[in-house]
Scaffold this motif. Structure first.
Motif, PDB file in Angstrom:
ATOM      1  N   UNK A  45     -18.555  65.768  13.478  1.00 49.86           N
ATOM      2  CA  UNK A  45     -18.980  66.294  14.778  1.00 49.86           C
ATOM      3  C   UNK A  45     -17.770  66.834  15.539  1.00 49.86           C
ATOM      4  N   UNK A  46     -17.971  67.727  16.483  1.00 51.43           N
ATOM      5  CA  UNK A  46     -16.825  68.272  17.224  1.00 51.43           C
ATOM      6  C   UNK A  46     -16.139  67.212  18.075  1.00 51.43           C
ATOM      7  N   UNK A  47     -14.824  67.316  18.143  1.00 54.07           N
ATOM      8  CA  UNK A  47     -14.003  66.497  19.034  1.00 54.07           C
ATOM      9  C   UNK A  47     -14.153  64.992  18.786  1.00 54.07           C
ATOM     10  N   UNK A  48     -14.153  64.601  17.527  1.00 48.01           N
ATOM     11  CA  UNK A  48     -14.173  63.170  17.230  1.00 48.01           C
ATOM     12  C   UNK A  48     -12.752  62.626  17.275  1.00 48.01           C
ATOM     13  N   UNK A  49     -12.621  61.368  17.631  1.00 41.24           N
ATOM     14  CA  UNK A  49     -11.311  60.727  17.651  1.00 41.24           C
ATOM     15  C   UNK A  49     -10.857  60.445  16.230  1.00 41.24           C
ATOM     16  N   UNK A  50      -9.582  60.122  16.074  1.00 43.60           N
ATOM     17  CA  UNK A  50      -9.061  59.810  14.742  1.00 43.60           C
ATOM     18  C   UNK A  50      -9.705  58.537  14.184  1.00 43.60           C
TER      19      UNK A  50
END
Length: 328
Positions: A45-50
């Motif tokens: 998904x867009x802009x997922x955290x590491x």
């Protein structure tokens, strides 16, 4: 097929593929002896955290993507599961006992929730090392000895029983090394992969060729790319170039198996930057023509091509006599 169940060790370099170089001789040597291929993963998904990326890709390796995707990371890590045991590893794989060794706190919580006995990497120390509490990783020789002991293998001998059937070693690029002092991400990647390279070297050195112990070890090595920049989607592609397909035959090209699950097409498979995997067991796995651990060599000479990452655990479980045969 072996006449006895294997003991499995899976080493997973999470996001470490970009750091791979010619100096990682033990990884290249393993690729030259094993069967090499790709594990296709899902789009993120867009802009997922590491941390979110890490858990999503780890869940795919454990065939828990569909289960995990119903939660956000925070919800999953804090929820208490009581009634539903169908996601637990020993329930899904005929009582399989599995352990995970990781240097990630997030992966530790995830592993415990899905049925692994989890040990932080820095606690994987034998009595030869200092007993003082330290966050540093163990020496590769010590780690190799401890990991093999967990699956009942020591040099030339095989224990009748073992604590675990499978041990997964999960190494993320947060690995600290002695005298490192450099917080640069590229240095963190390099340090983590160098530790894995040394670990693989110690394991293959310990398991003497032709011994009973070596013949029972099913060793898998997986390296992933981690987060991939949107402008790099044309690199490391699994798709066949349109230039290689005759226009008159283009409509006859079948859907590749890694784009399907349970007979249904998947619309979220990433066709680039797959995980790379090599599997080896003496006299059991095939040896293909790949000579180096690289995308190009695996694509040109690997024996396995691409499968969905969800399927790897079933291949391993089959070797442990904990699952029916997957695939041909």
């Amino acid at each position: 097929m072996a006449d006895k169940p294997s003991r499995a060790l899976l080493i997973y370099g999470d996001g470490l593929m970009p750091a791979l170089g010619s100096s990682h001789s033990h990884l290249h040597a393993l690729a030259s002896r094993g069967c090499c291929g790709f594990l296709a993963v899902r789009d993120l998904p867009p802009q997922v955290s590491e941390d979110e990326r890490m858990v999503r890709e780890l869940a795919q390796l454990l065939d828990l993507h569909d289960f995990y995707s119903a939660f956000c990371l925070t919800m999953f890590l804090n929820i208490v599961f009581k009634a539903n045991i169908c996601y637990l590893l020993n329930f899904r794989f005929m009582g399989m006992n599995a352990a995970m060794v990781t240097n990630s706190g997030t992966a530790k919580i995830f592993g415990e929730k899905v049925g692994f006995f989890v040990t932080p990497l820095h606690k994987l120390r034998n009595k030869m090392e200092s007993s003082e509490e330290s966050e540093e990783p163990p020496e590769p020789l010590s780690a190799a000895s401890e990991l093999l002991d967990m699956i009942g293998l020591q040099q030339d001998t095989v224990a009748d029983t073992s604590k675990f059937d499978l041990v997964i070693v999960h190494i993320a690029p947060t690995l600290k090394v002695k005298e490192a002092g450099n917080c640069d991400n590229s240095a963190s990647l390099a340090n983590a992969l160098e530790w894995i390279n040394a670990l693989v070297g110690e394991i293959t050195e310990t398991m003497h060729h032709g011994t009973a112990a070596a013949s029972r070890l099913y060793l898998s090595l997986v390296l992933s790319y981690g987060s991939v920049s949107p402008d790099k989607t044309d690199d490391s592609s699994l798709l066949v170039s349109s230039e290689e397909i005759s226009p008159s035959l283009a409509s006859l090209c079948p859907r590749q198996s890694y784009t399907m699950k349970l007979g249904k097409p998947l619309d979220d498979v990433r066709h680039h930057h797959p995980m790379l995997v090599v599997q080896h067991q003496q006299a059991v796995t095939r040896c293909d023509d790949a000579k180096t651990f690289s995308f190009e060599d695996f694509q040109e000479h690997g024996g396995n091509l691409a499968i969905l990452a969800d399927r790897l655990l079933y291949e391993i479980a089959f070797k442990l006599w904990k699952a029916p045969k997957y695939g041909a």
